[in-house]
Structure formats: structure tokens, C-alpha cells
Design an enzyme around this catalytic site. Structure first.
Site, short mmCIF file in Angstrom:
data_model
loop_
_atom_site.label_atom_id
_atom_site.label_comp_id
_atom_site.label_asym_id
_atom_site.label_seq_id
_atom_site.Cartn_x
_atom_site.Cartn_y
_atom_site.Cartn_z
N ARG A 1 0.83 -1.23 0.00
CA ARG A 1 0.00 0.00 0.00
C ARG A 1 0.85 1.26 0.00
NH1 ARG A 1 -2.47 -3.17 3.66
NH2 ARG A 1 -4.18 -4.34 2.76
N LYS B 1 2.31 11.40 -11.30
CA LYS B 1 1.44 10.47 -12.02
C LYS B 1 2.23 9.21 -12.35
CE LYS B 1 -1.63 13.62 -14.50
NZ LYS B 1 -2.11 13.98 -15.85
N GLU C 1 8.03 18.50 -25.44
CA GLU C 1 7.45 18.89 -24.15
C GLU C 1 8.03 20.23 -23.69
OE1 GLU C 1 4.93 17.41 -22.77
OE2 GLU C 1 4.99 15.31 -23.36
N LYS D 1 6.59 22.88 -14.06
CA LYS D 1 5.73 21.74 -13.76
C LYS D 1 5.42 21.67 -12.26
CE LYS D 1 4.26 17.16 -14.54
NZ LYS D 1 4.29 15.96 -15.35
N GLU E 1 -5.26 17.18 -10.67
CA GLU E 1 -5.78 17.63 -11.96
C GLU E 1 -7.29 17.85 -11.95
OE1 GLU E 1 -3.77 15.84 -15.29
OE2 GLU E 1 -5.37 16.42 -16.66
N ARG F 1 -4.11 22.15 -13.63
CA ARG F 1 -3.03 21.28 -14.09
C ARG F 1 -3.23 20.87 -15.55
NH1 ARG F 1 -0.29 15.94 -11.15
NH2 ARG F 1 1.09 15.43 -12.89
N ASN G 1 -1.63 19.69 -20.45
CA ASN G 1 -2.05 18.78 -21.52
C ASN G 1 -2.18 19.50 -22.86
OD1 ASN G 1 -2.22 16.53 -19.85
ND2 ASN G 1 -4.29 17.06 -19.20
N HIS H 1 -2.07 17.70 -26.17
CA HIS H 1 -2.19 16.27 -25.90
C HIS H 1 -3.52 15.65 -26.34
CE1 HIS H 1 1.52 16.90 -23.81
NE2 HIS H 1 1.60 15.66 -23.37
N HIS I 1 -2.48 12.49 -28.14
CA HIS I 1 -2.79 11.14 -27.64
C HIS I 1 -3.57 10.34 -28.66
CE1 HIS I 1 -2.30 12.16 -23.10
NE2 HIS I 1 -1.18 11.65 -23.60
N HIS J 1 6.06 10.05 -28.59
CA HIS J 1 5.11 10.89 -27.86
C HIS J 1 5.31 12.35 -28.25
CE1 HIS J 1 2.52 12.27 -24.66
NE2 HIS J 1 3.49 13.04 -24.18
N1 LIG Z 1 3.84 10.15 -15.51
C1 LIG Z 1 3.77 11.21 -16.28
O1 LIG Z 1 3.43 12.31 -15.84
C2 LIG Z 1 4.15 11.08 -17.70
C3 LIG Z 1 4.30 12.23 -18.49
C4 LIG Z 1 4.70 12.07 -19.80
C5 LIG Z 1 4.96 10.82 -20.31
N2 LIG Z 1 4.81 9.72 -19.53
C6 LIG Z 1 5.10 8.38 -20.04
O2 LIG Z 1 6.49 8.30 -20.33
C7 LIG Z 1 6.69 7.32 -21.33
C8 LIG Z 1 7.68 7.82 -22.36
O3 LIG Z 1 8.89 8.10 -21.70
P1 LIG Z 1 10.25 8.36 -22.49
O4 LIG Z 1 9.97 9.28 -23.62
O5 LIG Z 1 11.25 8.72 -21.47
O6 LIG Z 1 10.53 6.97 -23.20
P2 LIG Z 1 11.19 5.59 -22.69
O7 LIG Z 1 11.12 5.48 -21.22
O8 LIG Z 1 10.56 4.54 -23.50
O9 LIG Z 1 12.71 5.75 -23.11
C9 LIG Z 1 13.02 5.88 -24.47
C10 LIG Z 1 14.21 5.02 -24.86
O10 LIG Z 1 15.42 5.63 -24.43
C11 LIG Z 1 16.24 4.69 -23.74
N3 LIG Z 1 17.04 5.50 -22.80
C12 LIG Z 1 16.64 5.99 -21.62
N4 LIG Z 1 17.59 6.79 -21.10
C13 LIG Z 1 18.63 6.78 -21.97
C14 LIG Z 1 19.90 7.41 -22.00
N5 LIG Z 1 20.29 8.26 -21.04
N6 LIG Z 1 20.69 7.18 -23.06
C15 LIG Z 1 20.30 6.36 -24.07
N7 LIG Z 1 19.11 5.74 -24.10
C16 LIG Z 1 18.28 5.95 -23.06
C17 LIG Z 1 15.27 3.71 -23.16
O11 LIG Z 1 15.88 2.48 -22.92
C18 LIG Z 1 14.21 3.63 -24.26
O12 LIG Z 1 14.60 2.73 -25.26
C19 LIG Z 1 5.33 7.00 -21.90
O13 LIG Z 1 4.93 5.73 -21.46
C20 LIG Z 1 4.42 8.07 -21.32
O14 LIG Z 1 3.11 7.61 -21.12
C21 LIG Z 1 4.41 9.84 -18.24
ZN LIG Z 2 3.36 14.65 -22.84
#
Ligand SMILES: NC(=O)c1ccc[n+]([C@@H]2O[C@H](COP(=O)([O-])OP(=O)(O)OC[C@H]3O[C@@H](n4cnc5c(N)ncnc54)[C@H](O)[C@@H]3O)[C@@H](O)[C@H]2O)c1
Ligand SMILES: [Zn+2]
Length: 315
Positions: free
Chosen positions: A70, A92, A134, A176, A186, A190, A194, A197, A201, A214
Site C-alpha cells: 500500500r 502520475k 514537451e 511543472k 488535476e 493542471r 495537456n 495532448h 494522444h 510521444h
Molecule cells: N507520468 C507522467 O506524468 C508522464 C508524463 C509524460 C509521459 N509519460 C510516459 O512516459 C513514457 C515515455 O517516456 P520516455 O519518452 O522517457 O521513453 P522511454 O522510457 O521509452 O525511453 C526511451 C528510450 O530511451 C532509452 N534510454 C533511456 N535513457 C537513456 C539514456 N540516457 N541514453 C540512451 N538511451 C536511453 C530507453 O531504454 C528507451 O529505449 C510513456 O509511457 C508516457 O506515457 C508519463
Molecule cells: Zn506529454
């Protein structure tokens, strides 16, 4: 990234759990494996999960930290630009199900977020540009000063100049943190984060998360939102052009020709979880650096702009 994780685990005497790269790791199956690994490693209520990686790792490990026993502690060490400026802050977390992305999750604030922009040197170009979308979003929706820095310094940005990166990441985190602290769950304000988005999305969903990162999807989504804002008179003349110039300077797409059919995109957007009472609400620009949420837009305007983005009909 795996090496960094290994080093952190070694130094803390912690158990290491490595997940395969890619969005498919945000699944119930992987979450179960992670929770079971946490149980075998003997995690207790005062233990801490350290998420080292991009947004995928952050969302998965963060959700595990939210629900295991939990709730245990969480520390984020974001390693992609997108994670450093966006996903690692704000609390999130979550995973995907076949019916949609991020449909299962929880709010879980990390106890600390450690960010080192030097880690971005090894990021593939496409992932780097994805994060830049972003950054451009914060500029357009929250901070005209950031817009100026980005446009004037676009060469340094693309060259990943470390001083430039450090300044950008700091600025985005501050924005942020400020927006989120005023509206953690949100309920309203907040949602300006988006911006871009709604369409973004839908584009990701319609293309089954294959054709666009993304950030690429958000980039096109920002153009859609800016255009809708212009048509409906919410966004002043000239702002859309300024946004287009910035996105182009960052090598981000403005349109997604042929990515999907207009009708399909409208249908997917209608299912957007931000749709309230059957009506889609838009985040639109009131000016460069200032966005507002909750706009209702005539369906004809949306349809026209979506067709423009997909280049399925003359605009
Ligand atoms: N929680 C939130 O508020 C929030 C906000 C935006 C996006 N997201 C989520 O984040 C995800 C996308 O994240 P992302 O864009 O970081 O992609 P990702 O986590 O898939 O990473 C992208 C690629 O880069 C590689 N990588 C990571 N760090 C590296 C580094 N320093 N050098 C070389 N390669 C590296 C990873 O192995 C992967 O192949 C989505 O699932 C999205 O839904 C969440
Ligand atoms: Zn985003």
C-alpha cells in the site's frame, strides 16, 4: 542506463530489476513481476524504490511503489529528456491495458528526483527531440521567456549544449512543480500541461504507438490546438506561426500526413479521458506563453483542423 542502475543498486546494496525497453513494459504482467521481485527482495514499508530510466520505467516503478505494501518510498532518477522535464515530476504513475494507455495508475509523489542532464548525451536523436516537444509545450503554454531562449538558442539546444540543457531542464521542472502543486490531482489548472495532448494522444492511439514518438505526436497536437485557437478567436494572430517556427527549428513535425482517417481520429479523441459529459474540452493558447483549459469548440472547427493535420482534405 542499465549500467547506471547497476551502479546505484550496488552502492545502495539494493536489489536490481531490469525491464526491457519500450512501452510494452508498462503492463500488468511486468508490474506483477516487479511486485514479486520486491517481495522476494524483502522490501518493507520504509523501503524505497529507485526508478532509473525514462518515462516507461518511471511510470511502472512509480506505480509499483504506490501499491506495493500500500505504498513504499519512491526516488526518481530520470534519464531521458522527456522524463527529466515532465514525467519524473508531478506524481502520475501507471500502466497500459489493451483498451488504452495509462488507464490504470495512481498518484504517487516521489520523495526526491535526481536529475543529471549529462545523462542525455547518449540519448538517440529521436528520443531527444521527443523530449524537446514537451519543452516547447511549456514555452507555448506557460512561459514566453522560455520561448525566446529556445528560439534564440535552437542551435545550442540541438547540439545538446550542457549549459543550455541544464537551464532548460531547471526551467521546465520549476514550471511543472508550480502548476502541479496548485492542483495535484488535476481538477482544473493542471490540465494546461495537456496542451497539444488531446490530438497528440489520439494520434498515438490511432497509429498504435508505432509511427510517432510521444513528442512527435504532441508537436502535431500543438499545431492542431493552435489552429483551433486561431479559428475560434481564442489565440491571437501570429502565435500559431511563432509556434510553427519553433517546432521546425527543433526538427519536430507540424502535420502527420496520411497517419489516419479524419473520422477515426475524431472518434478516438471523443473517447479521450478528458472528455467530460460527452463533450471534448480543449486547452488553447490565450497568448504566447499562456494557455487556458476547458474550451468547448464547434465540431466543424475541430474536423477542419484535424483534416488539415492529416492532410486528408484541403484546409
Ligand atoms: N507520468 C507522467 O506524468 C508522464 C508524463 C509524460 C509521459 N509519460 C510516459 O512516459 C513514457 C515515455 O517516456 P520516455 O519518452 O522517457 O521513453 P522511454 O522510457 O521509452 O525511453 C526511451 C528510450 O530511451 C532509452 N534510454 C533511456 N535513457 C537513456 C539514456 N540516457 N541514453 C540512451 N538511451 C536511453 C530507453 O531504454 C528507451 O529505449 C510513456 O509511457 C508516457 O506515457 C508519463
Ligand atoms: Zn506529454
Amino acid at each position: 542506463v542499465e549500467l547506471l542502475g547497476r551502479r546505484i543498486a550496488d552502492e545502495c546494496g539494493a536489489a536490481l530489476f531490469v525491464v526491457p525497453a519500450g512501452e510494452t513494459s508498462k503492463s500488468f504482467e511486468r508490474l506483477e513481476q516487479l511486485c514479486r521481485a520486491a517481495a522476494r527482495a524483502g522490501l518493507e514499508r520504509d523501503s524505497v524504490v529507485v526508478a532509473v530510466g525514462g518515462g516507461v520505467v518511471g511510470d511502472l516503478a512509480g506505480f509499483c511503489a504506490a501499491i506495493f505494501l500500500r505504498g513504499v518510498g519512491l526516488i526518481n532518477v530520470p534519464t531521458t529528456l522527456l522524463a527529466q522535464v515532465d514525467s519524473a515530476i508531478g506524481g502520475k504513475t501507471g500502466i497500459n491495458i489493451p483498451e488504452g494507455k495509462n488507464l490504470v495508475g495512481a498518484f504517487k509523489q516521489p520523495e526526491a528526483v535526481y536529475i543529471d542532464p549529462e545523462l542525455l548525451a547518449t540519448l538517440p536523436d529521436r528520443e531527444y527531440r521527443s523530449g524537446l516537444a514537451e519543452v516547447a509545450k511549456y514555452a507555448m503554454a506557460n512561459d514566453a521567456g522560455l520561448y525566446e531562449s529556445l528560439s534564440r538558442g535552437s542551435e545550442a539546444v540541438r547540439a545538446r549544449d550542457i549549459d543550455m540543457l541544464t537551464a532548460l531542464v531547471e526551467r521546465c521542472c520549476a514550471i511543472k512543480a508550480e502548476v502541479v502543486s496548485g492542483d495535484e490531482t488535476e481538477e482544473g489548472p493542471r490540465s494546461v500541461l495537456n496542451y497539444g495532448h488531446t490530438f497528440g494522444h489520439a494520434l498515438e492511439t490511432a497509429s498504435a504507438y508505432q509511427a510517432f514518438t510521444h513528442g512527435e505526436a504532441i508537436s502535431v497536437g500543438m499545431m492542431v490546438a493552435a489552429r483551433i485557437g486561431t479559428i475560434t478567436g481564442v489565440t491571437p494572430a501570429g502565435v500559431e506561426e511563432k509556434q510553427a517556427a519553433l517546432l521546425q527549428a527543433l526538427a519536430l513535425p507540424l502535420q502527420a500526413p496520411g497517419a489516419s482517417a479524419t473520422e477515426r481520429m475524431l472518434e478516438v479523441m471523443g473517447r479521450d479521458k478528458k472528455a467530460r459529459g460527452g463533450e471534448l474540452r480543449w486547452v488553447l493558447l490565450e497568448d504566447l506563453g499562456s494557455a487556458s483549459h476547458g474550451h468547448l469548440v464547434p465540431p466543424e472547427a475541430v474536423e477542419k483542423v484535424v483534416a488539415w493535420a492529416l492532410q486528408t482534405a484541403p484546409s
